[in-house]
Motif scaffolding. Structure first.
Motif, PDB file in Angstrom:
ATOM      1  N   MET B   1      30.325  52.601  33.218  1.00 31.73           N
ATOM      2  CA  MET B   1      31.008  52.389  34.488  1.00 31.73           C
ATOM      3  C   MET B   1      31.745  53.656  34.893  1.00 31.73           C
ATOM      4  SD  MET B   1      33.537  49.291  35.376  1.00 31.73           S
ATOM      5  CE  MET B   1      34.968  50.213  34.901  1.00 31.73           C
ATOM      6  N   GLY B   2      31.806  53.872  36.144  1.00 32.01           N
ATOM      7  CA  GLY B   2      32.408  55.110  36.658  1.00 32.01           C
ATOM      8  C   GLY B   2      33.920  55.106  36.582  1.00 32.01           C
ATOM      9  N   LYS B   3      34.441  56.200  37.021  1.00 28.84           N
ATOM     10  CA  LYS B   3      35.898  56.356  37.005  1.00 28.84           C
ATOM     11  C   LYS B   3      36.520  55.359  37.988  1.00 28.84           C
ATOM     12  CE  LYS B   3      37.721  59.842  39.108  1.00 28.84           C
ATOM     13  NZ  LYS B   3      38.271  61.121  39.551  1.00 28.84           N
ATOM     14  N   ILE B   4      37.510  54.660  37.532  1.00 28.02           N
ATOM     15  CA  ILE B   4      38.193  53.718  38.414  1.00 28.02           C
ATOM     16  C   ILE B   4      39.446  54.392  38.950  1.00 28.02           C
ATOM     17  CG2 ILE B   4      39.447  51.537  38.527  1.00 28.02           C
ATOM     18  CD1 ILE B   4      37.584  50.437  36.462  1.00 28.02           C
ATOM     19  N   LEU B   5      39.499  54.492  40.240  1.00 30.85           N
ATOM     20  CA  LEU B   5      40.711  55.040  40.843  1.00 30.85           C
ATOM     21  C   LEU B   5      41.540  53.865  41.337  1.00 30.85           C
ATOM     22  CD1 LEU B   5      38.981  57.890  42.833  1.00 30.85           C
ATOM     23  CD2 LEU B   5      40.314  58.135  40.755  1.00 30.85           C
ATOM     24  N   ALA B   6      42.396  53.390  40.490  1.00 32.02           N
ATOM     25  CA  ALA B   6      43.210  52.239  40.867  1.00 32.02           C
ATOM     26  C   ALA B   6      44.218  52.686  41.905  1.00 32.02           C
ATOM     27  CB  ALA B   6      43.910  51.685  39.646  1.00 32.02           C
ATOM     28  N   ASN B   7      44.270  51.946  42.968  1.00 24.20           N
ATOM     29  CA  ASN B   7      45.154  52.306  44.077  1.00 24.20           C
ATOM     30  C   ASN B   7      45.942  51.060  44.435  1.00 24.20           C
ATOM     31  OD1 ASN B   7      46.288  53.091  46.485  1.00 24.20           O
ATOM     32  ND2 ASN B   7      44.359  52.983  47.617  1.00 24.20           N
ATOM     33  N   ARG B   8      47.121  50.961  43.895  1.00 18.81           N
ATOM     34  CA  ARG B   8      47.928  49.770  44.073  1.00 18.81           C
ATOM     35  C   ARG B   8      48.488  49.776  45.486  1.00 18.81           C
ATOM     36  NH1 ARG B   8      50.379  46.199  39.945  1.00 18.81           N
ATOM     37  NH2 ARG B   8      48.630  46.550  38.576  1.00 18.81           N
ATOM     38  N   LEU B   9      47.984  48.887  46.330  1.00 18.90           N
ATOM     39  CA  LEU B   9      48.486  48.843  47.703  1.00 18.90           C
ATOM     40  C   LEU B   9      49.900  48.290  47.704  1.00 18.90           C
ATOM     41  CD1 LEU B   9      45.460  47.598  49.786  1.00 18.90           C
ATOM     42  CD2 LEU B   9      46.290  49.917  49.494  1.00 18.90           C
ATOM     43  N   THR B  10      50.065  47.163  47.057  1.00 26.09           N
ATOM     44  CA  THR B  10      51.387  46.552  46.962  1.00 26.09           C
ATOM     45  C   THR B  10      51.434  45.866  45.614  1.00 26.09           C
ATOM     46  OG1 THR B  10      51.032  45.942  49.248  1.00 26.09           O
ATOM     47  CG2 THR B  10      53.041  45.129  48.230  1.00 26.09           C
ATOM     48  N   ALA B  11      52.544  45.969  44.968  1.00 28.26           N
ATOM     49  CA  ALA B  11      52.669  45.280  43.686  1.00 28.26           C
ATOM     50  C   ALA B  11      54.060  44.686  43.572  1.00 28.26           C
ATOM     51  CB  ALA B  11      52.422  46.244  42.547  1.00 28.26           C
ATOM     52  N   VAL B  12      54.104  43.424  43.266  1.00 26.57           N
ATOM     53  CA  VAL B  12      55.391  42.781  43.037  1.00 26.57           C
ATOM     54  C   VAL B  12      55.296  42.120  41.676  1.00 26.57           C
ATOM     55  CG1 VAL B  12      57.079  41.120  43.885  1.00 26.57           C
ATOM     56  CG2 VAL B  12      55.577  42.282  45.487  1.00 26.57           C
ATOM     57  N   GLN B  42      40.189  47.052  53.648  1.00 27.79           N
ATOM     58  CA  GLN B  42      41.540  46.926  54.197  1.00 27.79           C
ATOM     59  C   GLN B  42      41.595  45.914  55.329  1.00 27.79           C
ATOM     60  OE1 GLN B  42      42.302  51.204  54.797  1.00 27.79           O
ATOM     61  NE2 GLN B  42      44.047  50.945  53.428  1.00 27.79           N
ATOM     62  N   ALA B  43      40.538  45.897  56.158  1.00 30.08           N
ATOM     63  CA  ALA B  43      40.522  44.956  57.284  1.00 30.08           C
ATOM     64  C   ALA B  43      40.402  43.521  56.778  1.00 30.08           C
ATOM     65  CB  ALA B  43      39.356  45.279  58.221  1.00 30.08           C
ATOM     66  N   TYR B  44      39.566  43.315  55.755  1.00 30.86           N
ATOM     67  CA  TYR B  44      39.340  41.948  55.258  1.00 30.86           C
ATOM     68  C   TYR B  44      40.598  41.403  54.603  1.00 30.86           C
ATOM     69  CZ  TYR B  44      36.831  37.969  53.299  1.00 30.86           C
ATOM     70  OH  TYR B  44      36.404  36.694  53.007  1.00 30.86           O
ATOM     71  N   TYR B  45      41.325  42.257  53.899  1.00 28.86           N
ATOM     72  CA  TYR B  45      42.518  41.798  53.178  1.00 28.86           C
ATOM     73  C   TYR B  45      43.810  42.199  53.880  1.00 28.86           C
ATOM     74  CZ  TYR B  45      39.518  40.217  49.464  1.00 28.86           C
ATOM     75  OH  TYR B  45      38.577  39.530  48.761  1.00 28.86           O
ATOM     76  N   ALA B  46      43.729  42.452  55.197  1.00 35.34           N
ATOM     77  CA  ALA B  46      44.921  42.847  55.940  1.00 35.34           C
ATOM     78  C   ALA B  46      46.028  41.812  55.735  1.00 35.34           C
ATOM     79  CB  ALA B  46      44.588  42.979  57.420  1.00 35.34           C
ATOM     80  N   ILE B  49      48.367  40.677  49.592  1.00 35.42           N
ATOM     81  CA  ILE B  49      48.716  41.551  48.476  1.00 35.42           C
ATOM     82  C   ILE B  49      47.547  41.555  47.500  1.00 35.42           C
ATOM     83  CG2 ILE B  49      50.300  41.882  46.546  1.00 35.42           C
ATOM     84  CD1 ILE B  49      52.374  40.374  48.348  1.00 35.42           C
ATOM     85  N   ILE B  50      46.924  42.701  47.373  1.00 37.33           N
ATOM     86  CA  ILE B  50      45.785  42.852  46.458  1.00 37.33           C
ATOM     87  C   ILE B  50      45.929  44.166  45.709  1.00 37.33           C
ATOM     88  CG2 ILE B  50      44.147  41.525  47.850  1.00 37.33           C
ATOM     89  CD1 ILE B  50      43.083  44.588  48.462  1.00 37.33           C
ATOM     90  N   GLU B  51      45.091  44.333  44.716  1.00 40.65           N
ATOM     91  CA  GLU B  51      45.033  45.641  44.061  1.00 40.65           C
ATOM     92  C   GLU B  51      43.668  46.225  44.372  1.00 40.65           C
ATOM     93  OE1 GLU B  51      44.993  47.527  39.577  1.00 40.65           O
ATOM     94  OE2 GLU B  51      45.791  45.521  39.855  1.00 40.65           O
ATOM     95  N   ALA B  52      43.630  47.308  45.133  1.00 39.45           N
ATOM     96  CA  ALA B  52      42.364  47.916  45.532  1.00 39.45           C
ATOM     97  C   ALA B  52      41.889  48.857  44.443  1.00 39.45           C
ATOM     98  CB  ALA B  52      42.546  48.671  46.842  1.00 39.45           C
ATOM     99  N   VAL B  53      40.612  48.727  44.081  1.00 32.38           N
ATOM    100  CA  VAL B  53      40.062  49.567  43.017  1.00 32.38           C
ATOM    101  C   VAL B  53      38.828  50.287  43.567  1.00 32.38           C
ATOM    102  CG1 VAL B  53      39.228  49.600  40.642  1.00 32.38           C
ATOM    103  CG2 VAL B  53      40.821  47.817  41.353  1.00 32.38           C
ATOM    104  N   GLY B  54      38.914  51.602  43.634  1.00 33.29           N
ATOM    105  CA  GLY B  54      37.833  52.382  44.230  1.00 33.29           C
ATOM    106  C   GLY B  54      36.784  52.795  43.202  1.00 33.29           C
ATOM    107  N   PHE B  55      35.505  52.765  43.599  1.00 33.08           N
ATOM    108  CA  PHE B  55      34.404  53.208  42.730  1.00 33.08           C
ATOM    109  C   PHE B  55      33.601  54.259  43.465  1.00 33.08           C
ATOM    110  CE2 PHE B  55      35.549  49.049  41.213  1.00 33.08           C
ATOM    111  CZ  PHE B  55      35.403  49.126  39.843  1.00 33.08           C
ATOM    112  N   ARG B  56      32.794  55.001  42.700  1.00 32.32           N
ATOM    113  CA  ARG B  56      32.059  56.097  43.320  1.00 32.32           C
ATOM    114  C   ARG B  56      30.855  55.635  44.115  1.00 32.32           C
ATOM    115  NH1 ARG B  56      31.440  60.118  38.362  1.00 32.32           N
ATOM    116  NH2 ARG B  56      30.540  58.185  37.623  1.00 32.32           N
ATOM    117  N   SER B  57      30.272  54.491  43.735  1.00 32.85           N
ATOM    118  CA  SER B  57      29.072  54.052  44.458  1.00 32.85           C
ATOM    119  C   SER B  57      29.039  52.527  44.544  1.00 32.85           C
ATOM    120  CB  SER B  57      27.816  54.545  43.737  1.00 32.85           C
ATOM    121  OG  SER B  57      27.700  53.848  42.511  1.00 32.85           O
ATOM    122  N   ILE B  58      28.165  52.036  45.409  1.00 31.30           N
ATOM    123  CA  ILE B  58      28.008  50.590  45.587  1.00 31.30           C
ATOM    124  C   ILE B  58      27.580  49.944  44.275  1.00 31.30           C
ATOM    125  CG2 ILE B  58      26.550  48.846  46.716  1.00 31.30           C
ATOM    126  CD1 ILE B  58      26.567  50.735  49.193  1.00 31.30           C
TER     127      ILE B  58
END
Lengths: 336, 311
Positions: B1-12, B42-46, B49-58
């Protein structure tokens, strides 16, 4: 089940609209309890979804008001871990003994030595005494806590004392190993919440005039703070005032409660009897009824006791009672 | 699995030990956050509160969803201009609907407005090279045809936002330009040298969300399924007749090679309605006669069509 899967299930529950999740961990299973009000159809969909996750044994819907203390919340028998010992399940039956009130260094030290010699692991002693009359002895307060802590440290016994108000919880918790909620405070929600947040094991006594459900809901107040180390203690209920015993025996509640909750349930024969003549037989009955522990008042010189003298055992009678209880425990396949 | 760039949008996180009042759903998408996939996520989860996790490919997003390391996957499936996102579709044909987390629980239509952006305000004629995601390049064919510049798709299916990043890091003298979104161009400080360059003005991409409990019937749903017809004359016609007789509108029917034998194909059908709707239940039962396999990929509420500024 992996920590990741648990986190994922918790996230799914929050996404579905639950207010919060509480995980109760046992030896074999972990229960993820979802609390909050969510539309039934949505709950069914969530149940179906998380039911498909690897490692999920079952998804169940709570039927009791005491969600977290109910056996539904955790099917395993629960052991409350204290410092070094555990109560509940097939652990040895815990005996908690000591004076009703801490009166002096000599008194608590003498008691500690006596009960330790008899094989007890936990020393009790009241420092705050919410008596019926405001003119009665009210306890040594912080001085008493110091004496109890010192006696516990010297003998290696764990200590338990009653905490009577939410403000006192941090102070009391700094001295003793186990906090006790007394019968008169069973319904004091703020106090229950405060002892929960103190992260110490708690002995919750049943109020003499409250139902089992109310008792378990009181335990729920503590558990919902995230502190699941709750031990329930039955101690007799008000009934027909026959003038001979102080309260009516509620060993039935002990038996029933052990089936309703996974938490350990212990018994206090001293307050039930109110008379040292009756205490040993009721204590033995509690062991036979599969109590996870007993709490017994012992005083070096009961007639001089400042509190509950008539129901306190002499140390030698207590030592003899320990032998009796050991024999009964062995008869039902348990140890003391 | 590729590098996970965890990008915490909001965390409580509640401070009570053992009591988790805010566990977030981990949502996987194709990096970076300014890619169309990131915008769709971002539009779907506008507002949630979620944790967005970016990947390099589909492929990596979908594999993570299958492995259970994320709870939702947002991936593109098709574009208005006819492009099918094969990375998504071929994966769905293989694994979609096989277990609940691989089932579609929602869709989103994202308006696509491509711009041509460069490091500095170049004249169109001066652009030497245009790079982007291959699909973005295809969607701007008419605009690109008269240009002298070389058009090049980025390797490994890198996104339009990645293209903007590459241009931002390039030397101005290289006269590089990227087909990207306005948001990405602005974020990387690029100059927009041509806007709205797509062949169609109302271009949009359809994204699907995998994972999560099945949505309840909303009254305006879609059901996605893959089916292989029975090996007999008119089998597909019989399948379509079932939908016709029951009055179920089809939103999509597309055939793909089954990759088993030449001529064997799998039909991708999006039908109007929820699998729990009465008509759909009957349709699914009746179709059994004319098919070898029907695999439901999910029933979910139909996405709203995007409203466009100034249109």
């Amino acid at each position: 089940m992996s920590a990741d899967t648990i986190k994922q299930i918790e996230a799914e529950a929050m996404q579905a609209g639950f207010a919060r999740t509480v995980v109760i961990e046992g030896n074999q299973v972990k229960c993820i309890n979802c609390l909050g009000s969510v539309e039934h159809a949505k709950k069914l969909n969530l149940a179906e979804y998380v039911g498909s996750f690897p490692g999920v044994q079952a998804v169940k819907f709570a039927t009791t008001a005491y969600r977290l203390t109910s056996r539904e919340a955790h099917p395993e028998v629960f052991r409350v871990q204290l410092n070094g010992i555990a109560i509940g399940g097939n652990e040895p039956i815990a005996v908690i003994a000591g004076p009703c009130a801490i009166e002096s260094a000599d008194q608590i030290n003498f008691c500690a030595d006596q009960v330790k010699a008899a094989g007890v692991h936990i020393l009790r002693g009241g420092a705050y005494k919410p008596r019926k009359s405001p003119y009665d002895f009210q306890g040594l307060e912080e001085e008493g806590l110091k004496l109890l802590a010192a006696a516990g440290k010297r003998t290696g016994l764990l200590t338990v004392t009653e905490v009577v108000s939410a403000e006192l919880v941090p102070l009391v918790a700094s001295y003793v190993d186990i906090l006790q909620i007394g019968t008169n405070n069973m319904g004091n929600a703020y106090l229950l919440n405060a002892v929960g947040l103190a992260k110490k094991p708690v002995i919750l006594k049943r109020n003499h005039a409250k139902s089992i459900d109310e008792w378990l809901l009181a335990a729920e107040y503590i558990v919902q703070t995230g502190n699941d180390r709750v031990i329930l203690c039955a101690r007799g209920v008000s009934g027909i005032a026959n003038g001979h015993t102080r309260y009516n025996c509620d060993l039935d509640a002990l038996v029933a409660t052990k089936r309703l909750t996974h938490h350990p349930v212990i018994y206090d024969p001293s307050h039930n009897a109110g008379n040292r003549e009756f205490v040993p037989d009721i204590a033995n009955a509690a062991i036979a009824a599969r109590a996870d522990g007993v709490m017994i008042e012992v005083h070096p010189n009961p007639p001089s006791a400042k509190c509950d003298g008539p129901q306190s055992l002499y140390p030698d009678r207590f030592a003899a009672l320990m032998s009796e209880m050991r024999a009964i425990a062995a008869a039902i396949g348990r140890t003391l | 699995m590729g590098k996970i760039l965890a990008n915490r949008l909001t965390a409580v996180q509640d401070n009570k030990e053992g009591v988790n009042i805010m566990a977030q759903i981990r949502v996987g998408y194709m990096d970076p956050v300014l890619s169309y996939s990131g915008q769709a996520m971002q539009a779907y989860y506008a507002g949630q509160i979620i944790e967005a996790v970016g990947f390099r490919s589909i492929g990596e997003v979908l594999d993570a969803q299958a492995a259970g390391t994320i709870g939702r996957a947002v991936v593109p499936v098709e574009n208005l201009l006819g492009d099918v996102v094969y990375d998504s579709i071929s994966w769905l044909m293989e694994f979609g609907g096989r277990k609940p987390p691989l089932t579609i629980s929602g869709e989103l239509m994202l308006p696509i407005e491509h711009v041509l952006a460069a490091k500095c305000p170049l004249a169109l004629e001066a652009v030497k090279q245009v790079s982007s995601h291959s699909q973005a390049i295809r969607q701007c064919k008419k605009f690109l045809a008269p240009l002298a510049a070389i058009c090049e798709a980025l390797p490994n299916g890198a996104s339009t936002a990645k293209a903007a990043e590459i241009v931002a890091q390039s030397e101005p003298a290289a006269c590089l330009a990227a087909i990207t979104s306005r948001a990405a161009a602005e974020a990387y400080g690029l100059s927009v040298i041509a806007e709205n360059i797509g062949d169609k003005r109302n271009n949009m991409t359809r994204f699907v969300v995998l994972g999560g409990p099945e949505p309840m019937p909303s009254g305006d749903d879609k059901t996605t399924m893959f089916l292989t017809t029975a090996d007999q004359a008119g089998a597909l016609c019989d399948v379509l007749a079932v939908f016709k007789v029951l009055g179920i509108n089809l939103n999509k029917i597309d055939s793909h090679t089954a990759q088993t034998e030449m001529g064997e194909c799998i039909f991708w059908i999006d039908a109007a309605g929820h699998r729990k709707d009465d008509a759909m239940k009957v349709a699914l039962t009746q179709m059994e006669r004319y098919t070898q396999e029907i695999r439901l990929i999910g029933s979910y509420p139909r996405a709203a069509m995007p409203t466009r500024k100034g249109s």
